[in-house]
Scaffold this motif. Sequence first.
Motif, PDB file in Angstrom:
ATOM      1  N   ASP A 338      20.770  45.648 -44.085  1.00 45.76           N
ATOM      2  CA  ASP A 338      21.104  46.709 -44.994  1.00 45.76           C
ATOM      3  C   ASP A 338      21.909  46.001 -46.108  1.00 45.76           C
ATOM      4  OD1 ASP A 338      22.003  49.181 -46.477  1.00 45.76           O
ATOM      5  OD2 ASP A 338      23.077  49.841 -44.629  1.00 45.76           O
ATOM      6  N   ARG A 361      18.223  49.269 -51.911  1.00 45.82           N
ATOM      7  CA  ARG A 361      18.919  48.934 -50.593  1.00 45.82           C
ATOM      8  C   ARG A 361      18.195  49.031 -49.213  1.00 45.82           C
ATOM      9  NH1 ARG A 361      23.990  52.731 -48.877  1.00 45.82           N
ATOM     10  NH2 ARG A 361      23.930  51.683 -46.815  1.00 45.82           N
ATOM     11  N   GLU A 434      20.220  58.843 -42.091  1.00 42.09           N
ATOM     12  CA  GLU A 434      21.384  58.757 -42.796  1.00 42.09           C
ATOM     13  C   GLU A 434      21.141  59.327 -44.346  1.00 42.09           C
ATOM     14  OE1 GLU A 434      22.997  54.704 -42.876  1.00 42.09           O
ATOM     15  OE2 GLU A 434      20.895  53.925 -42.941  1.00 42.09           O
ATOM     16  N   ASP A 458      26.489  57.368 -44.379  1.00 45.81           N
ATOM     17  CA  ASP A 458      25.723  57.590 -45.802  1.00 45.81           C
ATOM     18  C   ASP A 458      25.157  59.027 -45.757  1.00 45.81           C
ATOM     19  OD1 ASP A 458      25.540  55.263 -47.081  1.00 45.81           O
ATOM     20  OD2 ASP A 458      24.563  54.171 -45.434  1.00 45.81           O
ATOM     21  N   ARG A 468      31.118  56.936 -51.017  1.00 46.95           N
ATOM     22  CA  ARG A 468      31.952  56.436 -49.899  1.00 46.95           C
ATOM     23  C   ARG A 468      33.030  55.448 -50.160  1.00 46.95           C
ATOM     24  NH1 ARG A 468      27.494  53.647 -45.632  1.00 46.95           N
ATOM     25  NH2 ARG A 468      29.110  52.772 -44.817  1.00 46.95           N
TER      26      ARG A 468
HETATM   27 MG    MG Z   1      24.230  53.479 -43.557  1.00 54.28          MG
END
Ligand code: MG
Length: 583
Positions: A338, A361, A434, A458, A468
Amino acid sequence: MKKYTGNPVSSGIALGKALVYLDNNTSEVPRYSIQKDQLDSEWSRYLSANGAAIEELKALNVRAKRDMNKEHSAIFEAHLMMLEDTEFQGQIKGRLETSLQNIEWIIKNISHEMSAMLMASPDPYLRERAVDIVDVLHRVINKLLHAQRVSLADLSEDVILVCRELLPSDALAMNKARVKAIVTDLGGATSHTAILARAFGIPAIVGLSSASKEIKTGDMLIVNGVSGELVVNPEESVQTEAKHKRKHYYKRLGELQKLRALPAETRDGYRVSLKANIEVPEEAEAALGTGCEGIGLYRSEFLFLSAGRPTDEEEQIKAYSQVLKVMGNLPVTLRTADVGGDKLLPELQLSDERNPILGWRAIRVSLSQPELFKTQLRAMLRAGVSGNLRIMFPMISGIEELEQALAVLEEVKSELRKQRKAFAEAVPVGTMIEIPSAALTADILAEKSNFFSIGTNDLVQYTIAVDRGNEKVSYLAQPFHPAILRSLKQIIDAAHEKGITAAMCGEMAGDTSFTALLLGLGLDEFSMNALAIPRIRRVIQSVTKESCGRLAKNALRCTSYHDVGRLVEDWMLSELGTNYKAI
Ligand code: MG
Ligand code: PEP
């Protein structure tokens, strides 16, 4: 004595000396005007900072020579020549006298001008020197700002790290045994630095706004990672009290640790599974010590971040096998990389996006870099022969992405078969939920998934549209928000209707304030930083599924996160006679 309050993101209590750490790219150089009669003192500030930078470079050069590192030594010598150059010093002095601005601002401007000039040169050698100019002048600026430029990997004394923001790569590289606590101006509870601090068991407070500018290296600090309080240069009596609290905190942690052999089961016999999240293979051993029942999330991208590049197949096999072997028969969930967002991998040039959090991402990177993705899947499947492997895909936004990822997995398996390589054939494959689009189509995704793992860090970020890592809006990141509760219910119900497990690996799973609610919603598996496991186990053992179910039902009727928070708080006090945040 001065007190600050921030967001406690990794519990624990620490006392120690501050080390103000500025990364190389710091752009936070103050600018202010000075009077003519301050010129002498401003110039002496420069001379002493320049002298300190020269001494530091000389020491680094001695070390480079001792290690026979000619390349480094040549760089240090070039830097020294520049700082010792009297003509250059004269240029700085001239600018100081004409502009009447503070000296660090002048140096910063000169550094910009010189590097821009070199960058414009057609000669590649001169262009490369631009970096040296910035580097050497920042060394002097950092001295002026009282910040020490240190290598976090080489720390030889215990410190409390004070910084504006700690990059995940810095957190990975630092000498963890010497960092007793971390305090930062920026960051939220689910930023990856906060996650790493918890993984390493280092108390941390984030979101302290300007602490890094006001605290000086060498100041005495008390960091309370439970309450979020930071005390600078405390009086003797305050230090004694903090030491007392620290002793009590770690004694309590030790007592909770003794519960590790007991099952994670409610008083009326509802059994759930407690697993650990890990970021580096070395954590697996300690996780096992907490009595976890497997690894629910291995963030494989940290392997790439530590190396500063995607690692090759053999290196990956080594890391994954290490975890699988330590865990024996217990399941190990390897998440494919990730990268992106706040986990930039320079080699893939992920830093020029306008909206990295909404950008390139996780699975999006994997699917558009098939060789990278296939290498990772090959390594996972081949390592799978050493234990009980599960694979999981991050940031799936809909069925197309899941199907594409599954197709690549099948392709990799067939290649391995052809090559007669040993690998794990029957591997359960999970989808991370997420992104709101995944939550809303959980019933569709469940058809093609062997399990779900809910990434609430997320999910909260994208559902409430709250970055975040941004402390300015962190007050909005409320897992009790009715939108989150409805979303969780929908995901868990969809999983159960299709007969698959609903796990959670976001930070919510390791926070005792949410445990009863999640049990009531029917969550099957909680995966969290290993240190949180004893506390979550304790809550589970104290409640009944029936009562948690009623709590969840009532919470789903609430219209605001305030109301849900109050409901849960009252429920805890009446059912358990305590507030579990206090554990
Ligand atoms: Mg995540
Ligand atoms: C999450 O988003 O909740 C999660 C577990 O993944 P990460 O924190 O690595 O984004």
